[in-house]
Design a protein around this motif. Structure first.
Motif, PDB file in Angstrom:
ATOM      1  N   ALA A  42     163.710  41.900 -20.053  1.00  0.00           N
ATOM      2  CA  ALA A  42     164.213  40.690 -19.180  1.00  0.00           C
ATOM      3  C   ALA A  42     166.144  40.535 -19.305  1.00  0.00           C
ATOM      4  O   ALA A  42     166.519  40.750 -18.974  1.00  0.00           O
ATOM      5  N   GLU A  43     165.733  40.885 -21.155  1.00  0.00           N
ATOM      6  CA  GLU A  43     167.251  40.014 -21.461  1.00  0.00           C
ATOM      7  C   GLU A  43     168.427  41.537 -21.193  1.00  0.00           C
ATOM      8  O   GLU A  43     169.361  41.010 -21.976  1.00  0.00           O
ATOM      9  N   ASP A  47     171.570  42.707 -13.303  1.00  0.00           N
ATOM     10  CA  ASP A  47     171.592  42.458 -11.949  1.00  0.00           C
ATOM     11  C   ASP A  47     170.638  41.683 -11.910  1.00  0.00           C
ATOM     12  O   ASP A  47     169.201  42.017 -11.378  1.00  0.00           O
ATOM     13  N   PRO A  48     170.333  40.084 -12.306  1.00  0.00           N
ATOM     14  CA  PRO A  48     168.885  39.914 -11.974  1.00  0.00           C
ATOM     15  C   PRO A  48     168.113  39.519 -11.030  1.00  0.00           C
ATOM     16  O   PRO A  48     167.224  38.768 -10.672  1.00  0.00           O
ATOM     17  N   ARG A  49     168.958  40.174  -9.267  1.00  0.00           N
ATOM     18  CA  ARG A  49     168.741  39.826  -7.923  1.00  0.00           C
ATOM     19  C   ARG A  49     167.303  41.008  -7.582  1.00  0.00           C
ATOM     20  O   ARG A  49     166.571  41.027  -7.410  1.00  0.00           O
ATOM     21  N   SER A  50     167.888  41.976  -8.537  1.00  0.00           N
ATOM     22  CA  SER A  50     166.998  43.410  -8.651  1.00  0.00           C
ATOM     23  C   SER A  50     166.494  43.631 -10.407  1.00  0.00           C
ATOM     24  O   SER A  50     165.392  44.475 -10.006  1.00  0.00           O
ATOM     25  N   GLY A  51     166.584  43.268 -10.883  1.00  0.00           N
ATOM     26  CA  GLY A  51     166.193  43.557 -12.348  1.00  0.00           C
ATOM     27  C   GLY A  51     166.393  44.722 -13.007  1.00  0.00           C
ATOM     28  O   GLY A  51     165.370  45.114 -13.561  1.00  0.00           O
ATOM     29  N   MET A  90     173.444  58.224 -12.228  1.00  0.00           N
ATOM     30  CA  MET A  90     172.999  58.980 -10.992  1.00  0.00           C
ATOM     31  C   MET A  90     172.110  57.885 -10.431  1.00  0.00           C
ATOM     32  O   MET A  90     172.293  58.845  -8.756  1.00  0.00           O
ATOM     33  N   ARG A  91     171.736  56.873 -10.583  1.00  0.00           N
ATOM     34  CA  ARG A  91     170.885  56.108  -9.258  1.00  0.00           C
ATOM     35  C   ARG A  91     170.767  54.758 -10.993  1.00  0.00           C
ATOM     36  O   ARG A  91     170.986  54.906 -12.359  1.00  0.00           O
ATOM     37  N   ALA A  92     170.945  53.996 -10.079  1.00  0.00           N
ATOM     38  CA  ALA A  92     169.978  52.767 -10.825  1.00  0.00           C
ATOM     39  C   ALA A  92     168.208  52.989 -11.360  1.00  0.00           C
ATOM     40  O   ALA A  92     167.407  53.457 -11.025  1.00  0.00           O
ATOM     41  N   ALA A  93     168.072  52.509 -12.330  1.00  0.00           N
ATOM     42  CA  ALA A  93     166.325  52.590 -13.383  1.00  0.00           C
ATOM     43  C   ALA A  93     165.475  51.959 -12.859  1.00  0.00           C
ATOM     44  O   ALA A  93     165.995  50.875 -12.364  1.00  0.00           O
TER      45      ALA A  93
END
Length: 145
Positions: A42-43, A47-51, A90-93
């Motif tokens: 978490a730390e 982006d807290p909205r998407s994690g 390439m993309r969000a993890a």
């Protein structure tokens, strides 16, 4: 692969404070190749909205993995430092998934190693990021190879 070279590469990477802080672990180490992973935490979220994990954490993992690949090369450098590292995201993890980086030395000169790397989460398919880089080659003192 020589056990001494393997030991030296592991010690080099494990001594880096940010690798410890990101809880990086070795998955594999070969002659000029390395695979390291780090858990989602978490730390490290950007982006807290998407994690989604921050790109800087992915970058640090890829940079460290490339350094480990250089240190494990058969020419056994005494040390290395990043000269250049280009990362293409390439993309969000995927949130809450371990990220694994794999790096390989594809060309080495007397003073520079050139690498390619990819980072994947646990999803199959497109990588999270790809990288190319150049790293210094620090030769052992006394001319030994």
């Amino acid at each position: 692969m020589g056990e001494e070279r393997l030991k030296r590469a592991r010690q080099f990477i494990e001594a880096i404070p940010h690798a410890q802080a990101l809880e990086m672990r070795f998955e594999a180490l070969g002659e000029g190749t390395a695979e390291l992973s780090m858990p989602w935490r978490a730390e490290l979220v950007g982006d807290p909205r998407s994690g989604v994990i921050h790109g800087g954490a992915v970058s640090a993992l890829m940079d460290t993995c490339c350094g480990a690949a250089v240190m494990s090369h058969p020419e056994a450098p005494a040390g290395t430092a990043t000269l250049d590292l280009r990362i293409d995201y390439m993309r969000a993890a995927t949130p809450r998934q371990r990220i694994t980086a794999k790096a390989e030395v594809y060309h080495i000169t007397r003073t520079v190693a050139f690498l390619r790397a990819t980072a994947h989460d646990e999803e199959a398919g497109l990588p999270v990021a790809t990288a190319t880089g150049a790293f210094t080659i620090e030769r052992p003192k006394g001319g030994a190879q």
